[in-house]
Motif scaffolding. Structure first.
Motif, PDB file in Angstrom:
ATOM      1  N   ASP A 269      30.309 -11.203  19.868  1.00  0.00           N
ATOM      2  CA  ASP A 269      29.321 -11.545  18.838  1.00  0.00           C
ATOM      3  C   ASP A 269      27.921 -11.681  19.413  1.00  0.00           C
ATOM      4  OD1 ASP A 269      31.199 -11.523  16.828  1.00  0.00           O
ATOM      5  OD2 ASP A 269      30.672 -13.519  16.057  1.00  0.00           O
TER       6      ASP A 269
ATOM      7  N   ARG B 142      37.425  -7.457  12.633  1.00  0.00           N
ATOM      8  CA  ARG B 142      37.874  -8.437  11.652  1.00  0.00           C
ATOM      9  C   ARG B 142      39.124  -7.978  10.917  1.00  0.00           C
ATOM     10  NH1 ARG B 142      32.979  -6.572   9.692  1.00  0.00           N
ATOM     11  NH2 ARG B 142      33.057  -5.240   7.839  1.00  0.00           N
TER      12      ARG B 142
ATOM     13  N   THR C  31      28.943  -8.179  11.385  1.00  0.00           N
ATOM     14  CA  THR C  31      28.412  -9.518  11.111  1.00  0.00           C
ATOM     15  C   THR C  31      29.485 -10.536  10.720  1.00  0.00           C
ATOM     16  OG1 THR C  31      27.934  -8.877   8.826  1.00  0.00           O
ATOM     17  CG2 THR C  31      26.143  -8.636  10.435  1.00  0.00           C
ATOM     18  N   GLY C  32      30.672 -10.078  10.351  1.00  0.00           N
ATOM     19  CA  GLY C  32      31.726 -11.017   9.970  1.00  0.00           C
ATOM     20  C   GLY C  32      32.937 -10.978  10.861  1.00  0.00           C
TER      21      GLY C  32
ATOM     22  N   ARG D 281      23.851 -16.787  11.103  1.00  0.00           N
ATOM     23  CA  ARG D 281      24.345 -17.768  10.121  1.00  0.00           C
ATOM     24  C   ARG D 281      25.861 -17.811  10.117  1.00  0.00           C
ATOM     25  NH1 ARG D 281      20.130 -15.537   6.910  1.00  0.00           N
ATOM     26  NH2 ARG D 281      21.635 -14.247   5.754  1.00  0.00           N
ATOM     27  N   ASN D 282      26.472 -16.652  10.234  1.00  0.00           N
ATOM     28  CA  ASN D 282      27.936 -16.598  10.212  1.00  0.00           C
ATOM     29  C   ASN D 282      28.540 -17.246  11.451  1.00  0.00           C
ATOM     30  OD1 ASN D 282      27.847 -15.298   7.766  1.00  0.00           O
ATOM     31  ND2 ASN D 282      28.222 -13.259   8.593  1.00  0.00           N
TER      32      ASN D 282
ATOM     33  N   HIS E   1      33.709 -12.094  14.471  1.00  0.00           N
ATOM     34  CA  HIS E   1      34.052 -13.351  15.161  1.00  0.00           C
ATOM     35  C   HIS E   1      35.401 -13.281  15.869  1.00  0.00           C
ATOM     36  CE1 HIS E   1      30.738 -14.372  12.676  1.00  0.00           C
ATOM     37  NE2 HIS E   1      31.433 -14.630  11.598  1.00  0.00           N
TER      38      HIS E   1
ATOM     39  N   PHE F 288      31.093 -20.289  11.416  1.00  0.00           N
ATOM     40  CA  PHE F 288      32.449 -20.069  11.922  1.00  0.00           C
ATOM     41  C   PHE F 288      32.798 -21.003  13.076  1.00  0.00           C
ATOM     42  CE2 PHE F 288      35.150 -18.015  15.132  1.00  0.00           C
ATOM     43  CZ  PHE F 288      36.320 -17.820  14.388  1.00  0.00           C
TER      44      PHE F 288
END
Length: 449
Positions: free
Chosen positions: A306, A63, A297-298, A326-327, A300, A331
């Protein structure tokens, strides 16, 4: 005007930077760690130097990658008027990558291959993007565009070999790979392409012997290349029923080289999952891996990444699996336009199915993966890598235990056994399903010891 080692003019302001550029270009196409040495020339404001540095930061696949790459690509763009036409197109392609416009990046790399076929860093990067979007013909097309002009470079034949293999053109793939290896025995991408051919064709004993023989040349490589080639060795060992050796390869050559790198992490997830699906006890190995996956987890960056982060977290029983799911759901609808369909129509249902399987929810696994599998190629990865998700779905069919699900599993497994008669793993699984269906165990060709 200076030239790089492939004969491409380079508009550097410092002659000493030419060596750093060559370290990037030749290191990148040979999968060697020395590609990072271009960062030592980062003080050179020449646009091509800055673009290569930006590309290196993007390869972190994290990220933070875009933020780290952006200052370099902005400097590259600001000085692009003094760059050559070849350099300007490469800069534009990297800028498109940083902006998330992968379709434009691929278009620019394809144009580069036709107009400047000795720009092999552009070729390699274009193949990378095609691979990540499931564009197998694009991978081959861009390699073939440069082949006549760059036939003296073994790595081009290795890149063509993998393009052929991903298009299921096995004879051409093997021929190109062997030509590359004849020119340069230390050509790990050609080794990798040939391993794919042998795995696909069920030549398991031959494939294992080949990869073990050339493994002595896997020195000085980037962590992805060395761990991924050993990953292929482990696949052969799993199928041949050499479980202890496969676990030893995981422990010594696959996990632990660069634990923070995306590709090392997904290789480890994939192997641990395959061990378990083959009935091999992995002990507490999920926990160490999950400690590193929990930081993802963030991210993407790519849906293919992922999905494997999520499955590893689910298998480890970590709550971060729920956070990542959830992310992903949040997204996907706002992903870049060129990749949004892969996130929404493939990654989202597959993610729900993988978490369900990792938590023992078999109906949920069948539902989610059943929706995703027909379009799985859209998230990229190789046939061998995506096979993990098909194995998980097959396992869910077997564990569901109904007449319908077992019938579906039997049909899939027997086709695989027919293609890979050496595989002890597949034979065990197929025999178990036949017994569950009340059918006699089929006669198999004897697998080598």
């Amino acid at each position: 005007m200076h030239t790089d080692s492939l004969g491409n003019p380079v508009s550097v302001s410092d002659a000493a930077s030419v060596r750093a550029l060559d370290e990037f270009v030749m290191g990148f196409i040979s999968c060697e760690a020395r590609a990072v040495n271009v960062l030592s020339a980062g003080q050179d404001t020449s646009s091509i130097v800055q673009a290569y540095c930006a590309a290196l930061h993007m390869f972190a696949e994290s990220r933070d990658a875009v933020g780290n790459a952006r200052p370099f690509i902005l400097r590259a763009q600001s000085g692009a008027a003094r760059a050559t036409p070849r350099e300007r197109r490469f800069i534009a392609a990297v800028a498109a990558w940083v902006a998330g416009d992968i379709a434009l990046a691929i278009q620019l790399h394809e144009e580069q291959a036709r107009e400047f076929p000795r720009d092999l860093a552009s070729l390699k990067l274009g193949q990378y993007h095609c691979f990540n979007t499931g564009d197998c013909p694009g991978m081959l097309r861009i390699a073939l565009a440069t082949l006549a002009t760059s036939a003296d470079v073994p790595y081009v034949h290795g890149m063509a070999a993998f393009g052929y293999e991903q298009c299921h053109l096995m004879r051409d793939a093997e021929s190109s790979a062997r030509r590359a290896i004849t020119m340069c025995r230390k050509e790990p991408w050609a080794h990798h392409a040939l391993a794919h051919v042998m795995l696909t064709e069920g030549r398991l004993t031959e494939g294992l012997a080949f990869m073990q023989d050339v493994s002595e040349t896997w020195t000085g490589l980037n962590s992805f290349m060395v761990t991924h080639n050993w990953w292929h060795v482990a696949l052969f060992l799993i199928d041949l029923g050499r479980d202890a050796e496969a676990l030893a390869v995981y422990d010594k050559q696959v996990w632990g080289v660069v634990k923070g790198y995306s590709q090392d992490q997904i290789g480890a997830v994939s192997l641990l999952a395959r061990f378990e699906l083959a009935g091999i006890d992995v002990g507490d190995r999920w926990q160490d891996l999950a400690d590193h996956l929990a930081q993802r987890t963030g991210d993407h960056v790519l849906p293919f990444l992922d999905l494997q982060y999520l499955y590893g977290l689910a298998r480890a029983g970590r709550p971060e699996a729920d956070v990542l799911l959830r992310n992903i759901d949040a997204f996907a609808p706002r992903a870049p336009v060129s990749t949004r369909a892969a996130w929404e129509r493939v990654c989202m249902p597959a993610a729900h199915g993988l978490r369900a399987h990792g938590r023992g929810d078999i109906p949920g696994a069948l539902e989610g993966l059943g929706l995703a599998l027909p379009r799985l190629i859209e998230i990229g990865g190789s046939h061998a890598q995506r096979d993990l998700f098909e194995q998980v779905y097959l396992d869910a069919l077997v564990r569901c235990g109904t007449e319908v699900s077992l019938t579906g599993a039997q049909g899939l497994l027997q086709q695989q056994v027919n293609r890979q008669p050496e595989s002890r793993r597949l034979r065990r699984q197929a025999d178990a399903v036949l017994r569950a269906l009340g059918l006699p165990v089929a006669q198999h060709a004897r697998a080598p010891h």
